[in-house]
Design a protein around this motif. Structure first.
Motif, PDB file in Angstrom:
ATOM      1  N   THR A   1       0.822  -1.211   0.000  1.00 47.15           N
ATOM      2  CA  THR A   1       0.000   0.000   0.000  1.00 47.15           C
ATOM      3  C   THR A   1       0.858   1.264   0.000  1.00 47.15           C
ATOM      4  OG1 THR A   1      -0.036  -0.053   2.408  1.00 47.15           O
ATOM      5  CG2 THR A   1      -1.880  -1.115   1.268  1.00 47.15           C
ATOM      6  N   ASN A   2       2.171   1.113   0.195  1.00 48.48           N
ATOM      7  CA  ASN A   2       3.085   2.275   0.286  1.00 48.48           C
ATOM      8  C   ASN A   2       2.599   3.289   1.327  1.00 48.48           C
ATOM      9  OD1 ASN A   2       4.639   1.133  -1.758  1.00 48.48           O
ATOM     10  ND2 ASN A   2       3.500   2.180  -3.368  1.00 48.48           N
ATOM     11  N   CYS A   3       2.154   2.792   2.476  1.00 44.06           N
ATOM     12  CA  CYS A   3       1.550   3.671   3.485  1.00 44.06           C
ATOM     13  C   CYS A   3       2.593   4.435   4.303  1.00 44.06           C
ATOM     14  CB  CYS A   3       0.676   2.842   4.429  1.00 44.06           C
ATOM     15  SG  CYS A   3       1.634   1.764   5.525  1.00 44.06           S
ATOM     16  N   ARG A   4       3.851   4.032   4.249  1.00 45.05           N
ATOM     17  CA  ARG A   4       4.988   4.716   4.897  1.00 45.05           C
ATOM     18  C   ARG A   4       5.028   4.563   6.418  1.00 45.05           C
ATOM     19  NH1 ARG A   4       6.560  10.160   1.674  1.00 45.05           N
ATOM     20  NH2 ARG A   4       6.337   9.339  -0.422  1.00 45.05           N
TER      21      ARG A   4
ATOM     22  N   CYS B   1       6.246   2.261   8.061  1.00 41.66           N
ATOM     23  CA  CYS B   1       7.530   1.653   8.443  1.00 41.66           C
ATOM     24  C   CYS B   1       8.676   2.663   8.380  1.00 41.66           C
ATOM     25  CB  CYS B   1       7.833   0.484   7.519  1.00 41.66           C
ATOM     26  SG  CYS B   1       7.905   0.965   5.780  1.00 41.66           S
TER      27      CYS B   1
ATOM     28  N   CYS C   1       6.824   0.141  -0.194  1.00 38.42           N
ATOM     29  CA  CYS C   1       6.965  -1.245   0.290  1.00 38.42           C
ATOM     30  C   CYS C   1       8.209  -1.897  -0.326  1.00 38.42           C
ATOM     31  CB  CYS C   1       5.723  -2.058  -0.073  1.00 38.42           C
ATOM     32  SG  CYS C   1       4.222  -1.521   0.757  1.00 38.42           S
TER      33      CYS C   1
ATOM     34  N   PHE D   1      11.165  -0.968   1.613  1.00 39.63           N
ATOM     35  CA  PHE D   1      11.178  -1.737   2.863  1.00 39.63           C
ATOM     36  C   PHE D   1      11.702  -3.154   2.609  1.00 39.63           C
ATOM     37  CE2 PHE D   1       9.028  -4.572   5.914  1.00 39.63           C
ATOM     38  CZ  PHE D   1       9.393  -3.978   7.111  1.00 39.63           C
TER      39      PHE D   1
ATOM     40  N   CYS E   1       6.576  -3.022   9.839  1.00 35.93           N
ATOM     41  CA  CYS E   1       5.424  -2.965   8.930  1.00 35.93           C
ATOM     42  C   CYS E   1       4.174  -3.284   9.757  1.00 35.93           C
ATOM     43  CB  CYS E   1       5.588  -3.959   7.779  1.00 35.93           C
ATOM     44  SG  CYS E   1       4.133  -3.998   6.694  1.00 35.93           S
TER      45      CYS E   1
END
Ligand code: SF4
Length: 178
Positions: free
Chosen positions: A124-127, A129, A134, A137, A151
């Motif tokens: 989802t590339n939600c950031r 982490c 992703c 990561f 994550c």
């Protein structure tokens, strides 16, 4: 015969791909002593002597062998899974019969790529982490510069199955997931 049976003990939908399944299976005996020999003969095997795991990717199916059991992800259905398990049992027994002529390999010969790890992330590339994507990561996970528990979405209930696959991959890498 060295290995008589591989018995499927658990089947569930593969949440990385809703059209596929994930399963667990038990060996009828401990096969750990054969891992260095299987590592020598199976293409694309990733052997981790410290974690006692041997990971195989067979035509898109991810199989992680432990001495007494295995997990398989991305099988098409139970019929497909049983065919792969029959193939695996045959290879294990052939390797056992030929072991006197095989040079055991105790080295980790190959590792998953960042792209292979990426497939098992929420993507989802939600950031959350701290990484921009992703894939970034996954690349840092491969280098041991990130920890799986960073994550947070992976630890949500909906991603449990992705997490289990990732934990197996990270265990095979020999990189701490914590
Ligand atoms: S926290 Fe997980 S889902 Fe979000 S960007 Fe990082 S790796 Fe991707």
């Amino acid at each position: 015969m060295f290995l008589e049976r591989i018995t499927i003990t658990y089947v569930e939908p593969c949440w990385a791909d809703a059209n596929k399944i994930r399963l667990k299976a038990d060996f009828s005996r401990d096969i750990g002593e054969l891992f260095p020999y299987l590592n020598a003969v199976l293409p694309n095997a990733t052997y981790n002597p410290h974690a006692a795991t041997l990971t195989i990717v067979k035509e898109g199916r991810l199989i992680v062998l432990y001495p007494q059991r295995l997990t398989m992800a991305k099988a098409r259905n139970t019929t497909d899974a049983r065919q792969v398990l029959d193939w695996l049992k045959e290879r294990i027994n052939q390797t056992w019969e030929r072991r006197d002529r095989i040079e055991p390999c105790y080295e980790t010969r190959s590792r998953p790529t960042a792209l292979e790890l990426y497939q098992w992330l929420p993507r989802t590339n939600c950031r959350q982490c701290g990484e921009a994507t992703c894939l970034a990561f996954a690349a840092k996970l491969l280098l041991g510069e990130q920890a799986l528990d960073r994550c947070l979405p992976l630890f949500e209930r909906d991603h449990r199955h992705l997490r289990e696959a990732m934990e197996e991959l990270v265990a095979a890498l020999g990189t701490s997931p914590a």
